[in-house]
Motif scaffolding. Structure first.
Motif, mmCIF file in Angstrom:
data_model
loop_
_atom_site.group_PDB
_atom_site.id
_atom_site.type_symbol
_atom_site.label_atom_id
_atom_site.label_comp_id
_atom_site.label_asym_id
_atom_site.label_seq_id
_atom_site.Cartn_x
_atom_site.Cartn_y
_atom_site.Cartn_z
ATOM 1 N N THR A 84 0.857 -1.201 0.000
ATOM 2 C CA THR A 84 0.000 0.000 0.000
ATOM 3 C C THR A 84 0.890 1.247 0.000
ATOM 4 O OG1 THR A 84 -0.112 0.258 2.412
ATOM 5 C CG2 THR A 84 -1.771 -1.165 1.401
ATOM 6 N N ALA A 85 0.387 2.317 -0.585
ATOM 7 C CA ALA A 85 1.111 3.595 -0.597
ATOM 8 C C ALA A 85 0.094 4.722 -0.706
ATOM 9 C CB ALA A 85 2.075 3.651 -1.776
ATOM 10 N N GLU A 86 0.290 5.770 0.094
ATOM 11 C CA GLU A 86 -0.624 6.915 0.031
ATOM 12 C C GLU A 86 0.151 8.229 0.058
ATOM 13 O OE1 GLU A 86 -1.256 5.156 3.313
ATOM 14 O OE2 GLU A 86 -2.096 3.511 2.163
ATOM 15 N N LEU A 87 -0.220 9.120 -0.854
ATOM 16 C CA LEU A 87 0.276 10.492 -0.810
ATOM 17 C C LEU A 87 -0.407 11.203 0.363
ATOM 18 C CD1 LEU A 87 0.051 10.968 -4.615
ATOM 19 C CD2 LEU A 87 2.129 11.453 -3.310
ATOM 20 N N PRO A 88 0.196 12.293 0.867
ATOM 21 C CA PRO A 88 -0.369 12.955 2.062
ATOM 22 C C PRO A 88 -1.863 13.272 1.943
ATOM 23 C CG PRO A 88 1.757 13.907 1.520
ATOM 24 C CD PRO A 88 1.448 12.916 0.429
ATOM 25 N N HIS A 89 -2.280 13.825 0.784
ATOM 26 C CA HIS A 89 -3.683 14.249 0.666
ATOM 27 C C HIS A 89 -4.646 13.056 0.560
ATOM 28 C CE1 HIS A 89 -2.718 13.743 -3.642
ATOM 29 N NE2 HIS A 89 -3.999 13.434 -3.744
ATOM 30 N N GLU A 90 -4.112 11.857 0.319
ATOM 31 C CA GLU A 90 -4.976 10.672 0.192
ATOM 32 C C GLU A 90 -5.242 10.011 1.546
ATOM 33 O OE1 GLU A 90 -3.439 9.275 -4.235
ATOM 34 O OE2 GLU A 90 -2.442 8.502 -2.462
ATOM 35 N N ILE A 91 -4.538 10.479 2.565
ATOM 36 C CA ILE A 91 -4.638 9.807 3.869
ATOM 37 C C ILE A 91 -5.827 10.335 4.666
ATOM 38 C CG2 ILE A 91 -3.478 9.453 6.108
ATOM 39 C CD1 ILE A 91 -0.829 9.473 4.490
ATOM 40 N N ASP A 92 -6.617 9.398 5.158
ATOM 41 C CA ASP A 92 -7.737 9.722 6.044
ATOM 42 C C ASP A 92 -7.163 9.642 7.472
ATOM 43 O OD1 ASP A 92 -9.891 9.502 7.773
ATOM 44 O OD2 ASP A 92 -11.106 8.331 6.378
ATOM 45 N N LEU A 93 -6.913 10.835 8.021
ATOM 46 C CA LEU A 93 -6.227 10.901 9.319
ATOM 47 C C LEU A 93 -7.031 10.245 10.427
ATOM 48 C CD1 LEU A 93 -3.757 11.962 10.878
ATOM 49 C CD2 LEU A 93 -4.879 14.173 11.044
ATOM 50 N N SER A 94 -8.339 10.460 10.426
ATOM 51 C CA SER A 94 -9.129 9.886 11.531
ATOM 52 C C SER A 94 -9.169 8.356 11.412
ATOM 53 C CB SER A 94 -10.511 10.515 11.634
ATOM 54 O OG SER A 94 -11.393 9.901 10.756
ATOM 55 N N ARG A 95 -9.190 7.826 10.177
ATOM 56 C CA ARG A 95 -9.116 6.366 9.997
ATOM 57 C C ARG A 95 -7.778 5.829 10.559
ATOM 58 N NH1 ARG A 95 -9.426 2.992 4.254
ATOM 59 N NH2 ARG A 95 -8.413 1.115 5.045
ATOM 60 N N ALA A 96 -6.693 6.543 10.269
ATOM 61 C CA ALA A 96 -5.383 6.092 10.757
ATOM 62 C C ALA A 96 -5.318 6.183 12.285
ATOM 63 C CB ALA A 96 -4.281 6.924 10.117
ATOM 64 N N GLU A 97 -5.922 7.234 12.846
ATOM 65 C CA GLU A 97 -5.909 7.361 14.311
ATOM 66 C C GLU A 97 -6.705 6.228 14.966
ATOM 67 O OE1 GLU A 97 -7.069 11.454 14.532
ATOM 68 O OE2 GLU A 97 -4.975 12.117 14.742
ATOM 69 N N LYS A 98 -7.820 5.858 14.331
ATOM 70 C CA LYS A 98 -8.621 4.735 14.869
ATOM 71 C C LYS A 98 -7.827 3.427 14.757
ATOM 72 C CE LYS A 98 -13.090 6.741 13.933
ATOM 73 N NZ LYS A 98 -13.791 7.116 12.713
ATOM 74 N N ALA A 99 -7.144 3.245 13.613
ATOM 75 C CA ALA A 99 -6.350 2.018 13.417
ATOM 76 C C ALA A 99 -5.234 1.949 14.462
ATOM 77 C CB ALA A 99 -5.774 1.992 12.002
ATOM 78 N N LYS A 100 -4.651 3.096 14.775
ATOM 79 C CA LYS A 100 -3.562 3.145 15.773
ATOM 80 C C LYS A 100 -4.098 2.731 17.145
ATOM 81 C CE LYS A 100 -0.173 6.361 17.767
ATOM 82 N NZ LYS A 100 -0.685 6.867 19.035
ATOM 83 N N LYS A 101 -5.256 3.289 17.513
ATOM 84 C CA LYS A 101 -5.858 2.987 18.813
ATOM 85 C C LYS A 101 -6.191 1.498 18.909
ATOM 86 C CE LYS A 101 -9.168 5.171 21.917
ATOM 87 N NZ LYS A 101 -10.323 4.279 22.033
ATOM 88 N N ARG A 102 -6.789 0.975 17.828
ATOM 89 C CA ARG A 102 -7.153 -0.447 17.794
ATOM 90 C C ARG A 102 -5.920 -1.338 17.964
ATOM 91 N NH1 ARG A 102 -10.180 0.402 13.343
ATOM 92 N NH2 ARG A 102 -8.614 -0.470 11.974
ATOM 93 N N ALA A 103 -4.858 -0.992 17.261
ATOM 94 C CA ALA A 103 -3.633 -1.806 17.347
ATOM 95 C C ALA A 103 -3.029 -1.708 18.752
ATOM 96 C CB ALA A 103 -2.638 -1.340 16.293
ATOM 97 N N GLU A 104 -3.039 -0.500 19.321
ATOM 98 C CA GLU A 104 -2.476 -0.337 20.676
ATOM 99 C C GLU A 104 -3.273 -1.151 21.691
ATOM 100 O OE1 GLU A 104 -0.518 4.131 20.282
ATOM 101 O OE2 GLU A 104 -2.614 3.934 20.869
#
Ligand code: ATP
Length: 140
Positions: A84-104
């Motif tokens: 997977t690869a994403e340019l900055p504007h393609e990133i859904d920040l809230s999705r990534a924050e949720k994924a981080k919380k879930r993984a933690e």
């Protein structure tokens, strides 16, 4: 012959071509550490870790979040093939924050049912997406 000032960078995933431009410098996290690629670099093939590519193009500097893959370098061409690869504007920040919380939460659970390697990889992907999204629009 004049030295080349640019090198073509192609970043592809199984789904799409994410980036294809002439750039000046690429910094990537290879399996054995950080490497910088300039035009006319010696041929090289290496694995890439989950993280990000840092690109310098004219007076622009930005990053692409990546998961695991490979990089092949030729003097005039860099091919990055990643899951997977994403340019900055393609990133859904809230999705990534949720994924981080879930993984933690999974990593803290101390349960036999948690696949720790998988949770660690998910955490690394989320952290690199958050970093890349927050660094966007930075120029120097
Ligand atoms: P999630 O749990 O949020 O799905 P993940 O790390 O498990 O995250 P991946 O399997 O790495 O997700 O990616 C699946 C697809 O979703 C890929 O196409 C990837 O580019 C995209 N993607 C994942 N997270 C994001 C995000 N935060 N913003 C934009 N695209 C994302």
């Amino acid at each position: 012959m004049a030295a080349r000032k640019k090198i073509r960078l192609d970043v592809v995933t199984p789904e799409e071509k994410v980036y294809s431009e002439d750039i000046n410098v690429l910094e990537a996290t290879a399996i054995d550490g950080l490497i910088g690629i300039l035009p006319n670099h010696a041929p090289l093939v290496t694995s890439l870790k989950i993280g990000y590519l840092k690109i310098i193009k004219k007076d622009e500097e930005f990053e692409i979040a990546i998961s695991e893959g490979f990089m092949e370098v030729q003097p005039d061409q860099i091919n990055v093939v990643v899951r997977t690869a994403e340019l900055p504007h393609e990133i859904d920040l809230s999705r990534a924050e949720k994924a981080k919380k879930r993984a933690e939460e999974r990593l803290e659970a101390k349960s036999d049912r948690v696949d720790y390697m998988r949770a660690e990889a998910a955490l690394k992907r989320a952290i690199s997406r958050i970093k890349v999204a927050r660094n966007q629009d930075r120029s120097y």
